[in-house]
Design an enzyme around this catalytic site. Structure first.
Site, PDB file in Angstrom:
ATOM      1  N   CYS A 101     -15.720  11.840  38.191  1.00  0.00           N
ATOM      2  CA  CYS A 101     -16.592  12.243  37.261  1.00  0.00           C
ATOM      3  C   CYS A 101     -15.901  11.165  35.874  1.00  0.00           C
ATOM      4  O   CYS A 101     -15.018  11.421  35.675  1.00  0.00           O
ATOM      5  CB  CYS A 101     -16.595  13.572  36.930  1.00  0.00           C
ATOM      6  SG  CYS A 101     -17.837  13.878  35.541  1.00  0.00           S
TER       7      CYS A 101
ATOM      8  N   CYS B 130     -15.857  14.421  32.793  1.00  0.00           N
ATOM      9  CA  CYS B 130     -14.524  15.250  32.702  1.00  0.00           C
ATOM     10  C   CYS B 130     -13.275  14.933  33.600  1.00  0.00           C
ATOM     11  O   CYS B 130     -12.469  15.516  33.633  1.00  0.00           O
ATOM     12  CB  CYS B 130     -14.861  16.684  33.054  1.00  0.00           C
ATOM     13  SG  CYS B 130     -15.452  16.793  34.749  1.00  0.00           S
TER      14      CYS B 130
ATOM     15  N   CYS C 234     -21.896  16.223  39.015  1.00  0.00           N
ATOM     16  CA  CYS C 234     -20.340  16.599  38.911  1.00  0.00           C
ATOM     17  C   CYS C 234     -20.361  18.035  39.125  1.00  0.00           C
ATOM     18  O   CYS C 234     -20.923  18.833  38.373  1.00  0.00           O
ATOM     19  CB  CYS C 234     -19.846  16.166  37.748  1.00  0.00           C
ATOM     20  SG  CYS C 234     -18.121  16.911  37.366  1.00  0.00           S
TER      21      CYS C 234
ATOM     22  N   ASP D  40     -18.523  14.955  49.761  1.00  0.00           N
ATOM     23  CA  ASP D  40     -19.159  15.681  50.448  1.00  0.00           C
ATOM     24  C   ASP D  40     -18.914  17.195  50.054  1.00  0.00           C
ATOM     25  O   ASP D  40     -19.713  18.196  50.051  1.00  0.00           O
ATOM     26  CB  ASP D  40     -18.994  15.662  52.058  1.00  0.00           C
ATOM     27  CG  ASP D  40     -19.616  14.394  52.602  1.00  0.00           C
ATOM     28  OD1 ASP D  40     -20.399  13.913  51.883  1.00  0.00           O
ATOM     29  OD2 ASP D  40     -19.000  13.905  53.420  1.00  0.00           O
TER      30      ASP D  40
ATOM     31  N   CYS E  57     -18.321  19.834  35.570  1.00  0.00           N
ATOM     32  CA  CYS E  57     -19.480  19.923  34.257  1.00  0.00           C
ATOM     33  C   CYS E  57     -20.827  19.630  34.323  1.00  0.00           C
ATOM     34  O   CYS E  57     -21.554  19.745  33.317  1.00  0.00           O
ATOM     35  CB  CYS E  57     -18.664  18.852  33.198  1.00  0.00           C
ATOM     36  SG  CYS E  57     -18.889  17.074  33.941  1.00  0.00           S
TER      37      CYS E  57
ATOM     38  N   ASP F 246     -23.101  21.084  53.261  1.00  0.00           N
ATOM     39  CA  ASP F 246     -23.417  19.799  52.994  1.00  0.00           C
ATOM     40  C   ASP F 246     -23.369  18.969  54.406  1.00  0.00           C
ATOM     41  O   ASP F 246     -22.246  18.848  54.911  1.00  0.00           O
ATOM     42  CB  ASP F 246     -22.700  18.871  52.222  1.00  0.00           C
ATOM     43  CG  ASP F 246     -23.136  17.293  52.072  1.00  0.00           C
ATOM     44  OD1 ASP F 246     -24.346  17.219  51.474  1.00  0.00           O
ATOM     45  OD2 ASP F 246     -22.286  16.649  52.545  1.00  0.00           O
TER      46      ASP F 246
ATOM     47  N   GLU G  58     -29.462  21.684  52.162  1.00  0.00           N
ATOM     48  CA  GLU G  58     -30.266  20.508  51.570  1.00  0.00           C
ATOM     49  C   GLU G  58     -31.419  20.364  52.628  1.00  0.00           C
ATOM     50  O   GLU G  58     -31.327  20.290  53.907  1.00  0.00           O
ATOM     51  CB  GLU G  58     -29.297  19.315  51.313  1.00  0.00           C
ATOM     52  CG  GLU G  58     -29.862  18.416  50.197  1.00  0.00           C
ATOM     53  CD  GLU G  58     -28.900  17.361  50.094  1.00  0.00           C
ATOM     54  OE1 GLU G  58     -29.265  16.514  49.096  1.00  0.00           O
ATOM     55  OE2 GLU G  58     -28.176  17.260  50.898  1.00  0.00           O
TER      56      GLU G  58
HETATM   57 ZN   LIG Z   1     -17.474  16.056  35.437  1.00  0.00          ZN
END
Ligand SMILES: [Zn+2]
Length: 458
Positions: free
Chosen positions: A380, A383, A361, A390, A364, A216, A308
């Site tokens: 998140c 979860c 995330c 980053d 999850c 990233d 990316e």
């Molecule tokens: Zn999560």
């Protein structure tokens, strides 16, 4: 594996040699400008005749702008145009004519839609003051001297190298390399010779062929790797800014050249300009060195590198960010990764620019609808995972590779046909705060594979 590589060496020139090279670079410019004037005159003439209603078959015949045609015309005219032509290698004129032939082709391809990307303008005349002196040799004796500290070029004869050319010489002696051309040019205040070499290199494998690393890139850290490593952004330009400003200020107080009155720059102005140029060249050198070390390391170690697709041109339109982004060298990083992964037997995967790497995330797979740029830590809500923003993005990029290769291959979801509007959106990572209208509702409901396309650079 056969590839084309460049070997670039700094030169130590004597004043006489420097004059000779400058003369060759000047010859290239003269040939370029002469041929451009000729092409332009015929084009203007034809355009004018059309406005008078002259039928197409009676127009002034058009001139071909292919390299052989330009060369033929130049050879017929050089006695008149440049009576001194014999003093320079024919490769000098060829350098200028080749540049013009490419420029005209790019312009016409761009106009007819054959060439993608930004529109290419019509070639301009080369100025003695502003062009980088450069000359390319493609034929004749181009070789590295047996002592490996000199190169031999047509007309210019032996030029001393600042460093040993042993790496290239070894390949040449082993017969695994063939020199295709040599370009001598001045970069900043220093002369370099750059060999374009057709290389037969051994097939290499990355140290860990199965490892996948997500990269990233950003301004706070130059790169955050999915392994948890933070590569600091050295910010060379920012570091040199004070000095650059001071040198620029000094330069502005000296008596510079004035084209209106024909005033020549003072010696003190020239010294100040040299100093400023050297400071800029140093920034560029430091940046290049750092990027090469980072990209080589990534390509040598990991089997798969995922980055990316950033809209760097768009980001550079943001006045506040432009300098920092240009200083980091995002595009160069990706360009180097593309060819270096190829050389090392790895591969580069580019996640398209609407892949929500920041908002997903990595634990999850929940995708947030909103994530402000100021939130540096990702938390998140599903979860409860909490980690650096980053790093989360880098992990998602790494996961992107396994997803796309394990599954049914490239998935062109509904995001595939989306394009960045010309002149539109400045930010590139899709963040709700800065996305323009019509682009905010693009977050996929859940799960990550539906909203991206896979582009493989190699
Ligand atoms: Zn999560």
């Amino acid at each position: 594996m056969k590839t084309i590589q460049a070997y670039r060496f700094a030169l130590d020139l004597s004043p006489g040699q420097e004059r000779a090279i400058l003369a060759h670079a000047g010859a290239a410019r003269v040939a370029h400008n002469w041929a451009l004037a000729r092409v332009k005159a015929v084009m203007d003439q034809r355009a004018a005749e059309r406005t008078y209603g002259v039928p197409d078959e009676q127009l002034t015949p058009s001139v071909s702008w292919s390299l052989p045609a330009l060369r033929k015309a130049w050879n017929a005219a050089k006695v008149e145009v440049a009576p001194w032509w014999a003093e320079c290698s024919k490769e000098a004129f060829n350098t200028g004519l080749d540049a013009l032939a490419r420029a005209l082709k790019n312009w016409s391809d761009s106009r007819t839609g054959k060439r993608a990307g930004r529109p290419v303008g019509f070639p301009r005349f080369k100025s003695r003051r502003r062009t980088t002196p450069s000359v390319r040799f493609t034929t004749g004796t181009i070789r590295v001297a047996p002592d490996r500290m000199h190169v031999v070029l047509p007309r210019l004869a032996r030029l001393k190298l600042h460093e040993s050319a042993r790496k290239l010489a070894r390949r040449l002696e082993a017969g695994t390399a063939r020199i295709m051309s040599a370009t001598v040019r001045r970069d900043g205040r220093r002369w370099h010779v750059c060999f374009t070499v057709d290389v037969e290199c051994a097939d290499r494998v990355p140290a860990e062929p199965m490892s996948v690393v997500g990269v990233d890139v950003g301004v706070a850290h130059l790169a955050v790797l999915s392994t948890g490593e933070l590569v600091p952004n050295p910010r060379h330009l920012a570091g040199a800014q004070r000095r650059l400003r001071a040198f620029g200020r000094v330069l502005s107080r000296r008596t510079g050249p004035d084209r209106c009155t024909g005033r020549r720059p003072s010696n003190r102005w020239q010294r100040a300009a040299n100093r400023l140029g050297r400071a800029h060249a140093r920034v560029a050198n430091l940046r290049r060195d750092g990027l090469h070390k980072l990209t080589t390391r990534l390509a040598v170690e990991h089997g798969t590198v995922v980055v990316e697709d950033l809209n760097v041109t768009g980001m550079l339109r943001n006045r506040r960010l432009a300098r920092h982004i240009a200083d980091a060298g995002f595009n160069e990083l990706r360009r180097q990764l593309a060819y270096k992964t190829g050389w090392n037997g790895g591969r580069l995967i580019v996640a398209d620019r609407w892949y929500p790497s920041s908002k997903t995330c990595s634990g999850c797979g929940t995708v947030k609808t909103k994530l402000a740029l100021s939130e540096r830590t990702y938390t998140c809500t599903t979860c409860g995972l909490t980690l650096d923003r980053d790093l989360n993005a880098a992990r998602n990029l790494a996961a992107f590779a396994t997803e796309t290769t394990a599954g049914s291959g490239p998935v062109a979801g509904r995001g595939a046909d989306r394009k960045t509007r010309p002149g539109g959106q400045v930010a590139t990572k899709r963040q709700p705060g800065i996305a323009s209208a019509g682009q905010t509702g693009t977050v996929p409901p859940q799960g990550r594979t539906t909203d991206h396309v896979l582009t493989r650079a190699h």
